[in-house]
Design a protein around this motif. Structure first.
Motif, PDB file in Angstrom:
ATOM      1  N   ASP A 110     -14.586 -63.734   4.174  1.00 15.07           N
ATOM      2  CA  ASP A 110     -15.329 -63.429   5.396  1.00 15.07           C
ATOM      3  C   ASP A 110     -14.473 -62.707   6.435  1.00 15.07           C
ATOM      4  OD1 ASP A 110     -13.713 -65.465   6.347  1.00 15.07           O
ATOM      5  OD2 ASP A 110     -15.348 -66.902   6.643  1.00 15.07           O
ATOM      6  N   GLN A 111     -13.186 -62.467   6.120  1.00 17.71           N
ATOM      7  CA  GLN A 111     -12.309 -61.702   7.011  1.00 17.71           C
ATOM      8  C   GLN A 111     -12.032 -60.302   6.466  1.00 17.71           C
ATOM      9  OE1 GLN A 111      -9.277 -63.992   9.309  1.00 17.71           O
ATOM     10  NE2 GLN A 111      -9.467 -65.519   7.694  1.00 17.71           N
ATOM     11  N   LYS A 112     -12.931 -59.820   5.611  1.00 20.96           N
ATOM     12  CA  LYS A 112     -12.727 -58.522   4.965  1.00 20.96           C
ATOM     13  C   LYS A 112     -12.623 -57.381   5.979  1.00 20.96           C
ATOM     14  CE  LYS A 112     -12.558 -55.889   1.225  1.00 20.96           C
ATOM     15  NZ  LYS A 112     -12.717 -54.521   1.724  1.00 20.96           N
ATOM     16  N   THR A 113     -13.391 -57.443   7.057  1.00 19.70           N
ATOM     17  CA  THR A 113     -13.326 -56.372   8.067  1.00 19.70           C
ATOM     18  C   THR A 113     -11.924 -56.276   8.665  1.00 19.70           C
ATOM     19  OG1 THR A 113     -15.665 -56.618   8.638  1.00 19.70           O
ATOM     20  CG2 THR A 113     -14.247 -55.527  10.251  1.00 19.70           C
ATOM     21  N   SER A 114     -11.342 -57.422   8.971  1.00 19.59           N
ATOM     22  CA  SER A 114      -9.982 -57.429   9.527  1.00 19.59           C
ATOM     23  C   SER A 114      -8.969 -56.954   8.495  1.00 19.59           C
ATOM     24  CB  SER A 114      -9.616 -58.837  10.020  1.00 19.59           C
ATOM     25  OG  SER A 114     -10.416 -59.213  11.112  1.00 19.59           O
ATOM     26  N   ILE A 115      -9.163 -57.336   7.242  1.00 19.11           N
ATOM     27  CA  ILE A 115      -8.272 -56.874   6.175  1.00 19.11           C
ATOM     28  C   ILE A 115      -8.298 -55.353   6.098  1.00 19.11           C
ATOM     29  CG2 ILE A 115      -7.910 -56.831   3.674  1.00 19.11           C
ATOM     30  CD1 ILE A 115      -9.017 -59.702   3.591  1.00 19.11           C
ATOM     31  N   ASP A 116      -9.483 -54.783   6.114  1.00 18.11           N
ATOM     32  CA  ASP A 116      -9.613 -53.325   6.024  1.00 18.11           C
ATOM     33  C   ASP A 116      -8.953 -52.631   7.218  1.00 18.11           C
ATOM     34  OD1 ASP A 116     -11.014 -53.572   3.684  1.00 18.11           O
ATOM     35  OD2 ASP A 116     -12.989 -53.404   4.619  1.00 18.11           O
ATOM     36  N   GLN A 117      -9.113 -53.198   8.410  1.00 22.55           N
ATOM     37  CA  GLN A 117      -8.501 -52.598   9.594  1.00 22.55           C
ATOM     38  C   GLN A 117      -6.976 -52.626   9.498  1.00 22.55           C
ATOM     39  OE1 GLN A 117     -10.087 -54.593  13.058  1.00 22.55           O
ATOM     40  NE2 GLN A 117     -12.184 -53.912  12.651  1.00 22.55           N
ATOM     41  N   GLU A 118      -6.431 -53.737   9.021  1.00 25.20           N
ATOM     42  CA  GLU A 118      -4.974 -53.841   8.879  1.00 25.20           C
ATOM     43  C   GLU A 118      -4.459 -52.835   7.846  1.00 25.20           C
ATOM     44  OE1 GLU A 118      -3.617 -55.369  11.204  1.00 25.20           O
ATOM     45  OE2 GLU A 118      -3.598 -57.558  11.027  1.00 25.20           O
ATOM     46  N   ILE A 119      -5.159 -52.714   6.744  1.00 25.82           N
ATOM     47  CA  ILE A 119      -4.726 -51.781   5.697  1.00 25.82           C
ATOM     48  C   ILE A 119      -4.816 -50.342   6.182  1.00 25.82           C
ATOM     49  CG2 ILE A 119      -5.379 -50.829   3.437  1.00 25.82           C
ATOM     50  CD1 ILE A 119      -5.798 -53.653   2.470  1.00 25.82           C
ATOM     51  N   ASP A 120      -5.833 -50.027   6.956  1.00 23.83           N
ATOM     52  CA  ASP A 120      -5.923 -48.683   7.530  1.00 23.83           C
ATOM     53  C   ASP A 120      -4.697 -48.368   8.384  1.00 23.83           C
ATOM     54  OD1 ASP A 120      -8.332 -48.148   6.331  1.00 23.83           O
ATOM     55  OD2 ASP A 120      -9.548 -48.588   8.100  1.00 23.83           O
ATOM     56  N   SER A 121      -4.244 -49.344   9.154  1.00 24.88           N
ATOM     57  CA  SER A 121      -3.065 -49.144  10.011  1.00 24.88           C
ATOM     58  C   SER A 121      -1.793 -49.010   9.185  1.00 24.88           C
ATOM     59  CB  SER A 121      -2.936 -50.302  11.004  1.00 24.88           C
ATOM     60  OG  SER A 121      -4.038 -50.340  11.888  1.00 24.88           O
ATOM     61  N   ILE A 122      -1.705 -49.753   8.091  1.00 26.27           N
ATOM     62  CA  ILE A 122      -0.541 -49.631   7.206  1.00 26.27           C
ATOM     63  C   ILE A 122      -0.548 -48.274   6.517  1.00 26.27           C
ATOM     64  CG2 ILE A 122       0.638 -50.599   5.188  1.00 26.27           C
ATOM     65  CD1 ILE A 122      -0.662 -53.312   5.953  1.00 26.27           C
ATOM     66  N   THR A 123      -1.736 -47.812   6.149  1.00 24.64           N
ATOM     67  CA  THR A 123      -1.865 -46.484   5.529  1.00 24.64           C
ATOM     68  C   THR A 123      -1.377 -45.396   6.470  1.00 24.64           C
ATOM     69  OG1 THR A 123      -3.712 -47.198   4.141  1.00 24.64           O
ATOM     70  CG2 THR A 123      -3.496 -44.824   4.556  1.00 24.64           C
ATOM     71  N   TYR A 124      -1.648 -45.567   7.750  1.00 28.00           N
ATOM     72  CA  TYR A 124      -1.150 -44.593   8.741  1.00 28.00           C
ATOM     73  C   TYR A 124       0.383 -44.511   8.682  1.00 28.00           C
ATOM     74  CZ  TYR A 124      -0.142 -42.311  13.173  1.00 28.00           C
ATOM     75  OH  TYR A 124       0.344 -41.445  14.136  1.00 28.00           O
ATOM     76  N   ILE A 125       1.031 -45.649   8.537  1.00 26.15           N
ATOM     77  CA  ILE A 125       2.503 -45.658   8.438  1.00 26.15           C
ATOM     78  C   ILE A 125       2.946 -44.855   7.216  1.00 26.15           C
ATOM     79  CG2 ILE A 125       4.533 -47.118   8.084  1.00 26.15           C
ATOM     80  CD1 ILE A 125       3.369 -47.328  10.887  1.00 26.15           C
ATOM     81  N   PHE A 126       2.272 -45.063   6.089  1.00 24.51           N
ATOM     82  CA  PHE A 126       2.616 -44.319   4.874  1.00 24.51           C
ATOM     83  C   PHE A 126       2.408 -42.815   5.061  1.00 24.51           C
ATOM     84  CE2 PHE A 126       2.495 -48.403   2.679  1.00 24.51           C
ATOM     85  CZ  PHE A 126       3.437 -48.226   1.683  1.00 24.51           C
ATOM     86  N   GLU A 127       1.348 -42.454   5.749  1.00 23.14           N
ATOM     87  CA  GLU A 127       1.003 -41.041   5.869  1.00 23.14           C
ATOM     88  C   GLU A 127       1.762 -40.306   6.970  1.00 23.14           C
ATOM     89  OE1 GLU A 127      -3.202 -41.097   6.391  1.00 23.14           O
ATOM     90  OE2 GLU A 127      -3.629 -41.407   4.254  1.00 23.14           O
ATOM     91  N   HIS A 128       2.200 -41.021   8.000  1.00 27.91           N
ATOM     92  CA  HIS A 128       2.792 -40.348   9.157  1.00 27.91           C
ATOM     93  C   HIS A 128       4.203 -40.825   9.529  1.00 27.91           C
ATOM     94  CE1 HIS A 128      -1.066 -38.435  10.035  1.00 27.91           C
ATOM     95  NE2 HIS A 128      -1.629 -39.616   9.821  1.00 27.91           N
ATOM     96  N   GLU A 129       4.635 -41.959   8.975  1.00 27.86           N
ATOM     97  CA  GLU A 129       5.932 -42.501   9.377  1.00 27.86           C
ATOM     98  C   GLU A 129       6.889 -42.698   8.207  1.00 27.86           C
ATOM     99  OE1 GLU A 129       6.825 -42.877  12.413  1.00 27.86           O
ATOM    100  OE2 GLU A 129       4.949 -42.834  13.545  1.00 27.86           O
TER     101      GLU A 129
END
Length: 235
Positions: free
Chosen positions: A84-103
């Motif tokens: 039931d916390q899938k929305t938060s999981i997706d938001q966190e992964i999106d932010s981690i993906t930003y690190i991979f793509e830009h940092e």
């Protein structure tokens, strides 16, 4: 690497305390493994991982030689989280993906990160009784101990570690034996991983949980747990 990260945190705190606004000209004085003193530009420091968890547990002034010992950077990197916390999981992964793509910094034979993402959204990943956790993950030779963390005195308050069939887990429970954090730590062999698929799959299916590997941005349930264990094969 963790020592540098901690030192950067202390420096940042001092800047904030004394109102210094000239951080780009600041330098960090550090000692390498050979005892040589080096001057480091904070802007040139690289991280070995893309993400860490913001919340860290309390410690108590006791320990045991049987405790599971982990690195600070390993805290809550592979954890069970309610579906039931899938929305938060997706938001966190999106932010981690930003690190991979830009940092990300790609060296000749290594990858590192110029910045990392600090996860803050999921403060209570699960809610299960400790007895249930033991029943799902345990066996006839189950071993239960506490958790110590490198660089910290004592052990995690209300922390526990479970060793069962060659796999290690750890977590935190409250005074009523209700588990709010449960993490997968590692396996002795690939055979141990294969042997444990059924029990972990049952836990995921029955309690409606995901197993999330934040560093690899992998989210699995009972349907694809085999893919996760292949990813984390210790061979």
């Amino acid at each position: 690497m963790k020592q540098l990260l901690i030192f950067m945190g202390l420096i940042a705190g001092l800047f904030s305390l004394f109102g210094c606004n000239n951080q780009k000209e600041s330098k960090i004085i550090a000692t390498d493994s050979s005892g040589n003193v080096q001057t480091i530009n904070p802007n040139e420091l690289l991280m070995t991982i893309p993400t860490i968890e913001n919340t860290f547990p309390d410690f108590e002034n006791k320990t045991d030689s049987n405790n599971l010992n982990i690195l600070e950077d390993d805290w809550r990197q592979i954890e069970f989280i309610s579906k039931d916390q899938k929305t938060s999981i997706d938001q966190e992964i999106d932010s981690i993906t930003y690190i991979f793509e830009h940092e990300m910094h790609q060296g000749k034979d290594y990858s590192a990160f110029k910045n990392l993402y600090v996860r803050r959204l999921i403060t209570k990943p699960i809610s299960l009784s400790f007895e249930k956790v033991k029943n799902y993950l345990g066996d006839a030779k189950i071993e239960i101990a506490g958790i110590t963390v490198n660089g910290n005195g004592g052990q995690i308050k209300n922390g526990f570690s479970i060793s069962s069939e060659g796999l290690s887990y750890y977590g935190v429970k409250d005074d009523n034996n209700n588990v709010s954090v449960l993490c997968f730590y590692g396996a002795d062999t690939d055979k141990d991983l294969v042997r444990s698929i059924a029990k972990v799959s049952k836990l995921l299916a029955t309690e409606k949980l995901y197993l999330v590997d934040w560093i690899h941005r992998k989210v699995v349930d009972e349907k694809n747990i085999k893919d996760f264990f292949k990813l984390n094969d210790p061979k």
